[in-house]
Design an enzyme around this catalytic site. Structure first.
Site, PDB file in Angstrom:
ATOM      1  N   TYR A 190       0.815  -1.220   0.000  1.00 20.77           N
ATOM      2  CA  TYR A 190       0.000   0.000   0.000  1.00 20.77           C
ATOM      3  C   TYR A 190       0.849   1.271   0.000  1.00 20.77           C
ATOM      4  O   TYR A 190       0.332   2.361  -0.230  1.00 20.77           O
ATOM      5  CB  TYR A 190      -0.933   0.018   1.216  1.00 20.77           C
ATOM      6  CG  TYR A 190      -2.212  -0.757   0.994  1.00 20.77           C
ATOM      7  CD1 TYR A 190      -2.180  -2.129   0.796  1.00 20.77           C
ATOM      8  CD2 TYR A 190      -3.449  -0.116   0.976  1.00 20.77           C
ATOM      9  CE1 TYR A 190      -3.349  -2.840   0.583  1.00 20.77           C
ATOM     10  CE2 TYR A 190      -4.618  -0.816   0.761  1.00 20.77           C
ATOM     11  CZ  TYR A 190      -4.563  -2.188   0.573  1.00 20.77           C
ATOM     12  OH  TYR A 190      -5.738  -2.887   0.357  1.00 20.77           O
ATOM     13  N   LYS A 241       3.199 -15.058   4.105  1.00 26.59           N
ATOM     14  CA  LYS A 241       3.481 -15.997   3.014  1.00 26.59           C
ATOM     15  C   LYS A 241       4.998 -16.121   2.967  1.00 26.59           C
ATOM     16  O   LYS A 241       5.647 -15.835   1.961  1.00 26.59           O
ATOM     17  CB  LYS A 241       2.893 -15.437   1.707  1.00 26.59           C
ATOM     18  CG  LYS A 241       3.002 -16.362   0.508  1.00 26.59           C
ATOM     19  CD  LYS A 241       2.013 -17.527   0.545  1.00 26.59           C
ATOM     20  CE  LYS A 241       2.300 -18.461  -0.625  1.00 26.59           C
ATOM     21  NZ  LYS A 241       1.473 -19.675  -0.581  1.00 26.59           N
ATOM     22  N   ASP A 267      -2.725 -18.341   2.382  1.00 30.00           N
ATOM     23  CA  ASP A 267      -3.652 -19.197   1.625  1.00 30.00           C
ATOM     24  C   ASP A 267      -4.303 -20.238   2.537  1.00 30.00           C
ATOM     25  O   ASP A 267      -5.512 -20.488   2.472  1.00 30.00           O
ATOM     26  CB  ASP A 267      -2.964 -19.841   0.411  1.00 30.00           C
ATOM     27  CG  ASP A 267      -1.601 -20.444   0.716  1.00 30.00           C
ATOM     28  OD1 ASP A 267      -1.108 -20.268   1.855  1.00 30.00           O
ATOM     29  OD2 ASP A 267      -1.028 -21.091  -0.177  1.00 30.00           O
ATOM     30  N   ASP A 302      -6.126  -6.831   4.222  1.00 33.59           N
ATOM     31  CA  ASP A 302      -7.258  -6.312   3.439  1.00 33.59           C
ATOM     32  C   ASP A 302      -8.116  -7.466   2.940  1.00 33.59           C
ATOM     33  O   ASP A 302      -9.334  -7.489   3.114  1.00 33.59           O
ATOM     34  CB  ASP A 302      -6.736  -5.480   2.261  1.00 33.59           C
ATOM     35  CG  ASP A 302      -7.869  -5.012   1.362  1.00 33.59           C
ATOM     36  OD1 ASP A 302      -8.854  -4.468   1.897  1.00 33.59           O
ATOM     37  OD2 ASP A 302      -7.776  -5.213   0.134  1.00 33.59           O
ATOM     38  N   ASP A 334     -12.064  -9.142   4.398  1.00 30.89           N
ATOM     39  CA  ASP A 334     -13.299  -9.309   3.618  1.00 30.89           C
ATOM     40  C   ASP A 334     -13.824 -10.728   3.809  1.00 30.89           C
ATOM     41  O   ASP A 334     -15.024 -10.951   3.995  1.00 30.89           O
ATOM     42  CB  ASP A 334     -13.042  -9.056   2.117  1.00 30.89           C
ATOM     43  CG  ASP A 334     -13.370  -7.617   1.707  1.00 30.89           C
ATOM     44  OD1 ASP A 334     -13.336  -6.724   2.579  1.00 30.89           O
ATOM     45  OD2 ASP A 334     -13.662  -7.390   0.513  1.00 30.89           O
TER      46      ASP A 334
HETATM   47  C1  IPM Z   1     -10.535  -1.317   3.083  1.00 33.46           C
HETATM   48  C2  IPM Z   1     -10.718  -0.892   1.653  1.00 33.46           C
HETATM   49  C3  IPM Z   1      -9.571   0.020   1.224  1.00 33.46           C
HETATM   50  C4  IPM Z   1      -8.287  -0.755   1.408  1.00 33.46           C
HETATM   51  C5  IPM Z   1      -9.695   0.569  -0.208  1.00 33.46           C
HETATM   52  C6  IPM Z   1     -11.008   1.289  -0.406  1.00 33.46           C
HETATM   53  C7  IPM Z   1      -8.545   1.459  -0.575  1.00 33.46           C
HETATM   54  O1  IPM Z   1     -10.812  -2.008   0.824  1.00 33.46           O
HETATM   55  O2  IPM Z   1     -10.565  -0.440   3.968  1.00 33.46           O
HETATM   56  O3  IPM Z   1     -10.383  -2.503   3.346  1.00 33.46           O
HETATM   57  O4  IPM Z   1      -7.876  -1.486   0.493  1.00 33.46           O
HETATM   58  O5  IPM Z   1      -7.682  -0.633   2.465  1.00 33.46           O
HETATM   59 MN    MN Z   2     -10.760  -3.891   1.873  1.00 33.09          MN
END
Ligand code: IPM
Ligand code: MN
Length: 332
Positions: free
Chosen positions: A124, A175, A208, A232, A236
């Site tokens: 990032y 990893k 993974d 990140d 999710d």
């Molecule tokens: C998150 C989002 C952000 C990230 C994006 C919107 C830049 O996906 O906060 O997880 O990748 O950190």
């Molecule tokens: Mn995200």
């Protein structure tokens, strides 16, 4: 104490879910002064503003920031995709030194863990570039920045968290079998810091494999620490296994308190359902609870947490869910 809170509703469902989060803060009775910032893709498309230096400077004087979600695919038509996300969200994380992204996933008995994502480095950081762009010989590189200081402060924070949980267990996710430089640094620092926490048991999983464990045996985890990009993606997935991303909250923390921390749902702007009252405000509400906790308003935070105990109780439109939770907070 009256806290100074900056509010960025943003785009899509952002403003809707933030309105409900504010409703919940109001229900706790905590006193605050609110400043709204009209930022996001809609603002960029209106007048080209992403985030002014003056605004960022003003934020340094705040106690906390509450953010909905920013971004719109429409930006990517005339400008680089993600311009607004990077210009607001990442710039804020970096410049306000919000080096921890804490993302809790509590859905007992299915899962009960939290991910601590390094929030200022890794892929990032923006290291890299093009060579011979646009030619058949084009090269694109994207480096991963891992400083000893950045890795250590994140791992230290994670050990502190794990020292306070019931299970006292911390897993490093990386990893290291392939990313032999970054992974080596993370594991070495992890081992060194671990010696200071004899009561915390430790583990390591490749990213993974961790994805499989999240789905098949999430009870394996208590506290997880990982780098920015792995964190990140993994969070999710965490949202998906812990009841849906509509419940996934996050705290972008500056633990040194040299600047305000920022609280936001993990989800995005969901433009397809914006303005329809369909968005689940739970993630924004839990994020507001994390904000209250970080501000030291433990009693108010506990009320929000208690109201969110059985999220399946809350059904209806975005504002109906907000109203129901607000009533429970008032009743506690
Ligand atoms: C998150 C989002 C952000 C990230 C994006 C919107 C830049 O996906 O906060 O997880 O990748 O950190
Ligand atoms: Mn995200």
């Amino acid at each position: 104490m009256t806290y100074k809170i900056g509010v960025i509703g943003g785009d899509g469902i952002g403003p809707e879910v933030i309105a409900e989060a504010i409703k919940i803060i109001d229900a706790t009775g905590v006193s605050y002064e609110r400043t709204d910032y009209d930022l996001g893709a809609h603002r960029y498309l209106q007048d080209g503003t992403v985030l002014n230096d003056e605004t960022l400077e003003e934020w340094r004087g705040l106690d906390a920031l509450l953010l909905g979600a920013v971004g719109d695919p429409a930006v990517g038509v005339s400008a680089p995709a993600g311009l607004v996300e990077r210009g607001i969200l990442l710039r804020m994380r970096f410049e306000l030194d919000q080096y921890i992204n804490l993302r809790p996933f509590h859905l007992p008995p299915t899962c009960d863990f939290e991910v601590i994502r390094e929030n200022t480095e890794g892929t990032y950081a923006g290291e890299g570039g093009f060579l011979r762009k646009g030619t058949p010989f084009e090269i694109a590189t994207q480096g991963s920045v891992n400083t000893r200081m950045g890795v250590e402060r994140c791992i230290r924070f994670a050990f502190e968290r794990a020292a306070k949980t019931e299970r006292h267990h911390l897993t490093l996710v990386h990893k290291k079998n392939v990313l032999t430089f970054a992974g080596d640094l993370w594991q070495r620092v992890f081992n060194i810091v671990a010696e200071e926490y004899p009561n915390v048991s430790t583990g390591y999983d490749h990213i993974d494999a961790a994805c499989i464990h999240f789905v098949e045996r999430p009870e394996r985890y208590d506290v997880i620490v990982t780098d920015n990009l792995f964190g990140d993606i993994l969070t999710d997935l965490g949202g998906a296994v812990a009841g849906g991303v509509g419940f996934a909250a996050s705290a972008n923390l500056n633990p040194a308190r040299t600047g305000p921390s920022m609280f936001e749902p993990v989800h995005g702007t969901a433009p397809d359902i914006a303005g329809m009252g369909l968005a689940n405000p739970s993630a924004a509400i839990i994020s507001a609870g994390l904000m209250l906790e970080f501000l030291g308003e433990s009693e108010a935070a506990a009320k929000v947490a208690a109201a969110m105990q059985s999220p399946e109780r809350h059904t209806g439109s975005t504002s109906e869910i907000g109203d129901a939770i607000a009533n429970e907070v008032k009743a506690h």
